[in-house]
Design an enzyme around this catalytic site. Structure first.
Site, PDB file in Angstrom:
ATOM      1  N   ASP A 225      43.110  28.576  45.080  1.00 36.02           N
ATOM      2  CA  ASP A 225      41.981  29.471  44.841  1.00 36.02           C
ATOM      3  C   ASP A 225      42.287  31.008  44.352  1.00 36.02           C
ATOM      4  O   ASP A 225      43.474  31.366  44.311  1.00 36.02           O
ATOM      5  CB  ASP A 225      41.764  29.924  46.440  1.00 36.02           C
ATOM      6  CG  ASP A 225      40.410  30.562  46.526  1.00 36.02           C
ATOM      7  OD1 ASP A 225      39.416  30.200  45.983  1.00 36.02           O
ATOM      8  OD2 ASP A 225      40.667  31.688  46.921  1.00 36.02           O
ATOM      9  N   GLU A 293      41.686  27.021  40.387  1.00 39.75           N
ATOM     10  CA  GLU A 293      40.414  27.795  40.166  1.00 39.75           C
ATOM     11  C   GLU A 293      40.704  28.832  39.165  1.00 39.75           C
ATOM     12  O   GLU A 293      41.298  29.933  39.897  1.00 39.75           O
ATOM     13  CB  GLU A 293      40.030  28.011  41.621  1.00 39.75           C
ATOM     14  CG  GLU A 293      38.436  28.639  41.345  1.00 39.75           C
ATOM     15  CD  GLU A 293      38.213  29.538  42.442  1.00 39.75           C
ATOM     16  OE1 GLU A 293      36.912  29.526  42.770  1.00 39.75           O
ATOM     17  OE2 GLU A 293      39.076  30.124  42.882  1.00 39.75           O
TER      18      GLU A 293
HETATM   19  C1  LIG Z   1      35.340  28.194  44.046  1.00 45.13           C
HETATM   20  C2  LIG Z   1      36.195  29.077  45.036  1.00 45.13           C
HETATM   21  O1  LIG Z   1      36.792  28.212  45.854  1.00 45.13           O
HETATM   22  N1  LIG Z   1      35.802  30.257  45.229  1.00 45.13           N
HETATM   23  C3  LIG Z   1      36.568  30.989  46.094  1.00 45.13           C
HETATM   24  C4  LIG Z   1      37.400  32.077  45.566  1.00 45.13           C
HETATM   25  O2  LIG Z   1      37.903  32.658  46.181  1.00 45.13           O
HETATM   26  C5  LIG Z   1      37.254  33.532  47.066  1.00 45.13           C
HETATM   27  C6  LIG Z   1      38.135  34.301  48.052  1.00 45.13           C
HETATM   28  O3  LIG Z   1      39.079  33.643  48.697  1.00 45.13           O
HETATM   29  C7  LIG Z   1      36.301  32.640  47.866  1.00 45.13           C
HETATM   30  O4  LIG Z   1      35.421  33.274  48.840  1.00 45.13           O
HETATM   31  C8  LIG Z   1      35.509  31.722  47.159  1.00 45.13           C
HETATM   32  O5  LIG Z   1      34.964  30.489  47.792  1.00 45.13           O
END
Ligand SMILES: CC(=O)N[C@H]1CO[C@H](CO)[C@@H](O)[C@@H]1O
Ligand SMILES: *[C@@H]1O[C@H](CO)[C@@H](O)[C@H](O)[C@H]1NC(C)=O
Ligand SMILES: *[C@@H]1O[C@H](CO)[C@@H](O)[C@H](O)[C@H]1NC(C)=O
Ligand SMILES: *[C@@H]1O[C@H](CO)[C@@H](O)[C@H](O)[C@H]1NC(C)=O
Ligand SMILES: *[C@@H]1O[C@H](CO)[C@@H](O)[C@H](O)[C@H]1NC(C)=O
Ligand SMILES: *[C@@H]1O[C@H](CO)[C@@H](O)[C@H](O)[C@H]1NC(C)=O
Ligand SMILES: [Ca+2]
Ligand SMILES: [Ca+2]
Length: 595
Positions: A225, A293
């Site tokens: 993440d 990600e």
């Molecule tokens: C796509 C995804 O998983 N986004 C995450 C990115 O990080 C933030 C904080 O951990 C999350 O809120 C998001 O959902």
């Protein structure tokens, strides 16, 4: 006698082909990863929130859909300020989801069904309720420097101000003052998500240990993440304005994040994690993977592949279809966007296509309900790993949620006037299994987010029963991914007109596939006899047509005179390919002689 010789030739070549196909590609390259958002998938105990036992009870659905891997969004112990992305303990399961025994059950069921299991790794921050943070606030070693603590600055009037202008992804300053320490801590997401200090080797080791804990349990890899946020500028420089006039000064897009995202250390850290994962691969002989990600400019995203000598993740997620395409995009736009990824990827890299996740409007909402299947088919038949967000296979769409029902901090923080611009609740509503209470998601009528009222007609059970449906189209598209042409074949993308996109997949003697979609609202007539498709034979047959298509599966089409209805989808192959595909004769395809 002649028959016998032919048989030997056949079997030898067959074996060679099967073997070469198996050697050349790994499971993560051919699979479809299915993202389960645990709170919304299936509630087993009637508290209105999805859980691990619920997921376990529904894994058959994934197998039925043809999916090979399940990725769970965070299931760890968490106060749920960001619904699990604020982790209090990286090696424990939150009671709302169950416990470690339930996890083991889920994993063994997955293994039984031949499904790979991927967990979410959230390395940038912890929950502020983590014992690490609680100790850090009190300066109890070794936790004192686990987080990014910085002394205040003072303005000309002597007022205490944060050390930089950095903004949280969810709005407002990224700094929070703590009286106890007389310092600010950094949180790139909500206040309850303090950023870990990756300059501290102990933190680096803690995260590697968390990775090892789950690998030792038997998981097949991680989706990592918010990777770009790992490191920040050590000189604490203010970020420049982005010039984005639609952003308020408190909103993240107001600044250009050159000092808080994609810093050089980030790439190295990913490569270090890859080493940990590769070690397990070597130990077990089964590939363990990292998917990253990384919302970032394309050039930076590509750097997360690392180098061939020192790879990063197996792949960074490809978000180009989320970022660059929408309901108004033409076939030319699709062509450009697909090329953008393929042409910029390292030559040894492996592609992937993401069309939805728990942070974005659903694909059926971004592109309109009439284009859900188009997007599923395109993303599954382009070269690379497939990725599906739960519910997209049945065509779920966003639900309009009132401010009162809004629970996502990104929405709540934005206030009643602007919450709809930021809230991620609409794409997170419960999975629609059938037409019973709460769509079969829960026995309770009160669910953590409201069930979309369209569940009475839009649900998995109804789509399984229907002759054609989003789900049936999805299933058939996933099924063709077993064929060598789709796994390893070349790609040619041809926008045939403003509205009609076509692409071919070809591989040596194997039957080719051609995908043709009409993105527009008008009927079109196209000619597939173009230079790029010169090796595609004339005897094309419909393997799959969309719900709205008048063309039957198995019917022949005229390559140079093809009528398309609005939003019609066709997957075409040769008559030989058709026999192979409908009978799932995987490798029969390679032999012209025998078919
Ligand atoms: C796509 C995804 O998983 N986004 C995450 C990115 O990080 C933030 C904080 O951990 C999350 O809120 C998001 O959902
Ligand atoms: C996390 O939970 C496990 C299992 O309950 C426990 O053994 C461990 O001490 C916890 N770790 C932290 C940092 O709280
Ligand atoms: C975590 O943050 C929230 C919101 O600021 C606060 O109410 C809570 O007391 C904090 N908890 C700890 C342990 O710091
Ligand atoms: C698509 O086009 C319509 C009509 O021009 C416009 O109103 C709408 O905002 C556009 N949508 C997007 C996502 O660009
Ligand atoms: C498709 O995109 C590629 C790469 O941008 C470009 O070279 C090509 O001309 C495009 N094809 C058409 C027909 O626009
Ligand atoms: C509910 O679904 C079942 C199974 O698909 C179907 O037979 C029944 O008619 C549906 N009921 C309603 C009220 O739609
Ligand atoms: Ca539950
Ligand atoms: Ca960070």
């Amino acid at each position: 006698m002649a028959h016998k010789i032919w048989l030997v030739v056949f079997l030898t070549t067959y074996t060679a082909l099967v073997t070469s196909a198996q050697i050349s590609l790994d499971w993560w390259q051919t699979t479809v990863f299915y993202q389960v958002y645990p709170r919304s998938f299936k509630d087993s105990d009637g508290d209105g929130v999805g859980d691990l036992n619920g997921i376990t009870s529904k894994l058959d659905h994934l197998v039925d859909a043809g999916i090979g891997s399940v990725w769970l969004s965070p299931i760890y112990k968490s106060p749920m300020a960001d619904f699990g992305y604020d982790i209090a303990n990286f090696t424990d399961v939150d009671p709302i989801f169950g416990n470690l025994d339930d996890f083991d059950k889920l994993q063994s069921r997955a293994k039984e069904l031949g499904l790979k299991l991927i967990l979410d790794l959230v390395p940038n921050h912890t929950s502020n309720e983590s014992i690490w943070f609680i100790n850090s606030v009190k300066k109890i070693d070794p936790y004192t420097d686990y987080y990014v603590w910085i002394d205040p600055k003072y303005d000309e009037n002597g007022n205490r101000v944060p050390p930089t202008n950095w903004l949280s992804a969810f709005g407002g300053s990224a700094w929070e003052w703590r009286e106890e320490r007389q310092q600010y801590y950094l949180h790139q997401f909500v206040v309850q998500q303090p950023d870990l200090n990756y300059e501290n080797p102990r933190v680096v080791e803690e995260m590697k240990n968390a990775i090892r804990f789950w690998l030792d349990k038997g998981v097949d890899g991680f989706r990592v993440d918010a990777v770009p946020y790992l490191f920040e500028d050590q000189e604490l420089r203010d970020e420049p304005l982005s010039g984005d006039s639609s952003a308020l000064p408190t909103e993240a897009n107001y600044l250009n994040h050159i000092y808080t995202q994609n810093l050089p250390g980030t790439y190295d850290m990913v490569q270090q994690w890859r080493e940990v994962v590769d070690q397990k691969t070597a130990e077990t002989g089964e590939s363990k993977i990292l998917m990253l990600e990384t919302y970032a400019p394309l050039k930076k995203v590509m750097e997360y592949y690392g180098t061939q000598e020192r790879p990063g993740g197996q792949f960074p997620f490809n978000f180009v279809m989320i970022e660059d395409l929408n309901i108004n995009s033409t076939a030319y736009d699709f062509n450009t966007t697909i090329h953008e990824w393929m042409d910029n990827m390292p030559s040894w890299g492996w592609p992937n296509w993401v069309i939805g996740n728990h942070d974005q409007k659903r694909v059926g909402t971004r592109f309109g309900p009439g284009k859900i299947d188009i997007m599923n088919v395109i993303s599954l038949l382009l070269p690379g790993s497939g990725i599906t967000y739960n519910g997209d296979e049945i065509g779920m769409v966003d639900e309009i949620i009132s401010y009162e029902d809004t629970v996502d901090p990104a929405g709540v923080n934005a206030g009643p006037d602007r919450y709809q611009l930021f809230s991620r609740d609409p794409c997170r509503t419960p999975f629609q299994w059938d037409n019973t209470t709460s769509a079969g998601f829960s026995t309770s009528t009160k669910t953590w987010l409201p069930v979309n009222p369209n569940y009475l007609t839009l649900n998995l059970e109804a789509e399984v029963e229907a002759v054609t449906s989003h789900y049936k189209v999805y299933q058939k598209a996933v099924a063709v991914r077993n064929f060598p042409t789709i796994q390893r074949g070349s790609l040619k993308v041809v926008p045939l007109s403003e509205q009609v996109l076509a692409f071919s997949r070809e591989l040596e003697e194997n039957p080719p596939f051609v995908v043709v979609v009409n993105l527009g609202d008008n009927k079109e007539n196209v000619n597939l006899a173009v230079d790029d498709f010169e090796n595609i034979p004339n005897d094309l047959v419909v393997y799959l047509s969309s719900v709205n298509s008048k063309k039957q599966q198995g019917s022949a089409v005229d390559k140079s005179d093809l009528d398309l209805d609005p939003e019609e989808i066709l997957i075409l192959t040769t008559s030989r390919g058709y026999i192979c595909v409908v009978h799932s004769l995987l490798y029969c395809c390679a032999f012209k002689l025998f078919m």
